[in-house]
Design a protein around this motif. Structure first.
Motif, PDB file in Angstrom:
ATOM      1  N   TYR A 174       4.229   9.490  -1.828  1.00 52.43           N
ATOM      2  CA  TYR A 174       4.383   8.653  -0.646  1.00 52.43           C
ATOM      3  C   TYR A 174       4.591   7.194  -1.033  1.00 52.43           C
ATOM      4  CZ  TYR A 174       2.193  12.637   1.709  1.00 52.43           C
ATOM      5  OH  TYR A 174       1.908  13.895   2.195  1.00 52.43           O
ATOM      6  N   GLY A 175       5.327   6.469  -0.213  1.00 54.60           N
ATOM      7  CA  GLY A 175       5.376   5.021  -0.304  1.00 54.60           C
ATOM      8  C   GLY A 175       4.193   4.491   0.477  1.00 54.60           C
ATOM      9  N   VAL A 176       3.445   3.555  -0.113  1.00 55.77           N
ATOM     10  CA  VAL A 176       2.207   3.087   0.504  1.00 55.77           C
ATOM     11  C   VAL A 176       2.081   1.569   0.448  1.00 55.77           C
ATOM     12  CG1 VAL A 176       0.949   5.228  -0.001  1.00 55.77           C
ATOM     13  CG2 VAL A 176       0.900   3.354  -1.664  1.00 55.77           C
ATOM     14  N   GLU A 177       1.268   1.060   1.361  1.00 59.10           N
ATOM     15  CA  GLU A 177       0.816  -0.319   1.299  1.00 59.10           C
ATOM     16  C   GLU A 177      -0.633  -0.280   0.840  1.00 59.10           C
ATOM     17  OE1 GLU A 177       1.489  -1.788   5.275  1.00 59.10           O
ATOM     18  OE2 GLU A 177       3.538  -2.366   4.770  1.00 59.10           O
ATOM     19  N   VAL A 178      -0.940  -1.113  -0.135  1.00 61.05           N
ATOM     20  CA  VAL A 178      -2.265  -1.139  -0.737  1.00 61.05           C
ATOM     21  C   VAL A 178      -2.949  -2.448  -0.364  1.00 61.05           C
ATOM     22  CG1 VAL A 178      -3.525  -1.099  -2.926  1.00 61.05           C
ATOM     23  CG2 VAL A 178      -1.442   0.266  -2.672  1.00 61.05           C
ATOM     24  N   TYR A 179      -4.145  -2.333   0.193  1.00 63.78           N
ATOM     25  CA  TYR A 179      -4.944  -3.501   0.542  1.00 63.78           C
ATOM     26  C   TYR A 179      -6.090  -3.584  -0.463  1.00 63.78           C
ATOM     27  CZ  TYR A 179      -2.243  -2.973   4.766  1.00 63.78           C
ATOM     28  OH  TYR A 179      -1.194  -2.841   5.646  1.00 63.78           O
ATOM     29  N   LEU A 180      -6.057  -4.636  -1.291  1.00 63.63           N
ATOM     30  CA  LEU A 180      -6.997  -4.772  -2.388  1.00 63.63           C
ATOM     31  C   LEU A 180      -7.338  -6.242  -2.568  1.00 63.63           C
ATOM     32  CD1 LEU A 180      -8.316  -3.449  -4.978  1.00 63.63           C
ATOM     33  CD2 LEU A 180      -6.158  -3.968  -6.122  1.00 63.63           C
ATOM     34  N   LYS A 181      -8.606  -6.569  -2.548  1.00 62.04           N
ATOM     35  CA  LYS A 181      -9.064  -7.955  -2.753  1.00 62.04           C
ATOM     36  C   LYS A 181      -8.351  -8.931  -1.824  1.00 62.04           C
ATOM     37  CE  LYS A 181     -10.097  -7.444  -7.679  1.00 62.04           C
ATOM     38  NZ  LYS A 181      -9.851  -8.030  -8.999  1.00 62.04           N
ATOM     39  N   ASN A 182      -8.246  -8.567  -0.558  1.00 59.72           N
ATOM     40  CA  ASN A 182      -7.599  -9.411   0.460  1.00 59.72           C
ATOM     41  C   ASN A 182      -6.127  -9.695   0.181  1.00 59.72           C
ATOM     42  OD1 ASN A 182      -9.955  -9.657   2.067  1.00 59.72           O
ATOM     43  ND2 ASN A 182     -10.717 -11.201   0.637  1.00 59.72           N
ATOM     44  N   GLN A 183      -5.486  -8.820  -0.572  1.00 56.62           N
ATOM     45  CA  GLN A 183      -4.060  -8.933  -0.869  1.00 56.62           C
ATOM     46  C   GLN A 183      -3.365  -7.635  -0.460  1.00 56.62           C
ATOM     47  OE1 GLN A 183      -2.289 -11.536  -2.381  1.00 56.62           O
ATOM     48  NE2 GLN A 183      -4.138 -12.779  -2.298  1.00 56.62           N
ATOM     49  N   LEU A 184      -2.092  -7.757  -0.128  1.00 57.29           N
ATOM     50  CA  LEU A 184      -1.275  -6.595   0.221  1.00 57.29           C
ATOM     51  C   LEU A 184      -0.261  -6.357  -0.890  1.00 57.29           C
ATOM     52  CD1 LEU A 184      -0.217  -4.457   2.235  1.00 57.29           C
ATOM     53  CD2 LEU A 184       1.205  -6.267   3.220  1.00 57.29           C
ATOM     54  N   TYR A 185      -0.177  -5.117  -1.343  1.00 59.22           N
ATOM     55  CA  TYR A 185       0.770  -4.717  -2.380  1.00 59.22           C
ATOM     56  C   TYR A 185       1.515  -3.477  -1.908  1.00 59.22           C
ATOM     57  CZ  TYR A 185      -2.397  -7.495  -5.279  1.00 59.22           C
ATOM     58  OH  TYR A 185      -3.184  -8.504  -5.795  1.00 59.22           O
ATOM     59  N   ASN A 186       2.687  -3.262  -2.464  1.00 65.18           N
ATOM     60  CA  ASN A 186       3.424  -2.024  -2.231  1.00 65.18           C
ATOM     61  C   ASN A 186       3.152  -1.083  -3.396  1.00 65.18           C
ATOM     62  OD1 ASN A 186       4.620  -2.976   0.143  1.00 65.18           O
ATOM     63  ND2 ASN A 186       6.303  -3.903  -0.976  1.00 65.18           N
ATOM     64  N   GLY A 187       3.231   0.209  -3.117  1.00 63.09           N
ATOM     65  CA  GLY A 187       2.983   1.162  -4.184  1.00 63.09           C
ATOM     66  C   GLY A 187       3.539   2.534  -3.885  1.00 63.09           C
ATOM     67  N   VAL A 188       3.334   3.414  -4.842  1.00 61.36           N
ATOM     68  CA  VAL A 188       3.722   4.815  -4.735  1.00 61.36           C
ATOM     69  C   VAL A 188       2.469   5.637  -5.027  1.00 61.36           C
ATOM     70  CG1 VAL A 188       5.161   6.639  -5.721  1.00 61.36           C
ATOM     71  CG2 VAL A 188       6.096   4.328  -5.451  1.00 61.36           C
ATOM     72  N   MET A 189       2.158   6.557  -4.125  1.00 69.49           N
ATOM     73  CA  MET A 189       0.947   7.360  -4.267  1.00 69.49           C
ATOM     74  C   MET A 189       1.306   8.832  -4.448  1.00 69.49           C
ATOM     75  SD  MET A 189      -2.264   7.772  -1.613  1.00 69.49           S
ATOM     76  CE  MET A 189      -1.245   8.332  -0.246  1.00 69.49           C
ATOM     77  N   ASN A 190       0.598   9.469  -5.370  1.00 71.35           N
ATOM     78  CA  ASN A 190       0.696  10.920  -5.532  1.00 71.35           C
ATOM     79  C   ASN A 190      -0.615  11.541  -5.080  1.00 71.35           C
ATOM     80  OD1 ASN A 190       2.092  13.394  -6.711  1.00 71.35           O
ATOM     81  ND2 ASN A 190       0.093  13.464  -7.691  1.00 71.35           N
TER      82      ASN A 190
END
Length: 133
Positions: free
Chosen positions: A42-58
């Motif tokens: 899946y294509g995902v948005e990652v919320y980590l340490k008050n930051q938004l990142y794009n990613g790929v999740m398996n």
């Protein structure tokens, strides 16, 4: 591929570090969610340490590595190199990429992961151009 759950959250735990060895380090998420989406990528948005990142999740059993029949949730955060073990992470599924599958070799898996990442980058870029949040 239909996602049953749009948000997955949990702590980043140590895994087998297989992704790192093939150029795709992943954050292994220990989640207590009882309803995980269908195995796949899946294509995902990652919320980590008050930051938004794009990613790929398996989500799945990593059949190419043949290391057991246990489900994992792993996220490769695009353009990210920090150590985030024990950090809390929220992952929002944005779009499906493909079903999980077994590849004939690690090299074939790497080639597919490169395509998955490029597809995700294109989707995120298109989404940004359309102003979709």
């Amino acid at each position: 591929m239909t996602a049953l759950l749009q948000l997955i959250e949990g702590k980043v735990r140590h895994g087998k570090r297989l992704g790192r060895t093939i150029g795709f380090p992943t954050a292994n998420i220990a989640t207590s969610a009882s309803c995980i989406p269908t195995n796949g990528v899946y294509g995902v948005e990652v919320y980590l340490k008050n930051q938004l990142y794009n990613g790929v999740m398996n989500i799945g059993n990593r059949p190419t590595f043949n290391d057991g029949n246990h489900q994992t949730v792993e996220v490769h955060i695009l353009d990210f190199q920090d150590s985030i073990y024990e950090e809390h992470m929220n992952v929002k599924i944005v779009f499906p990429i493909r079903p999980e599958k077994k590849f004939k070799s690690i090299e074939a898996l790497i080639q597919q992961l490169q395509l998955d990442v490029q597809y995700a980058r294109n989707q995120f870029k298109s989404k940004a151009l359309r102003g979709v949040s």
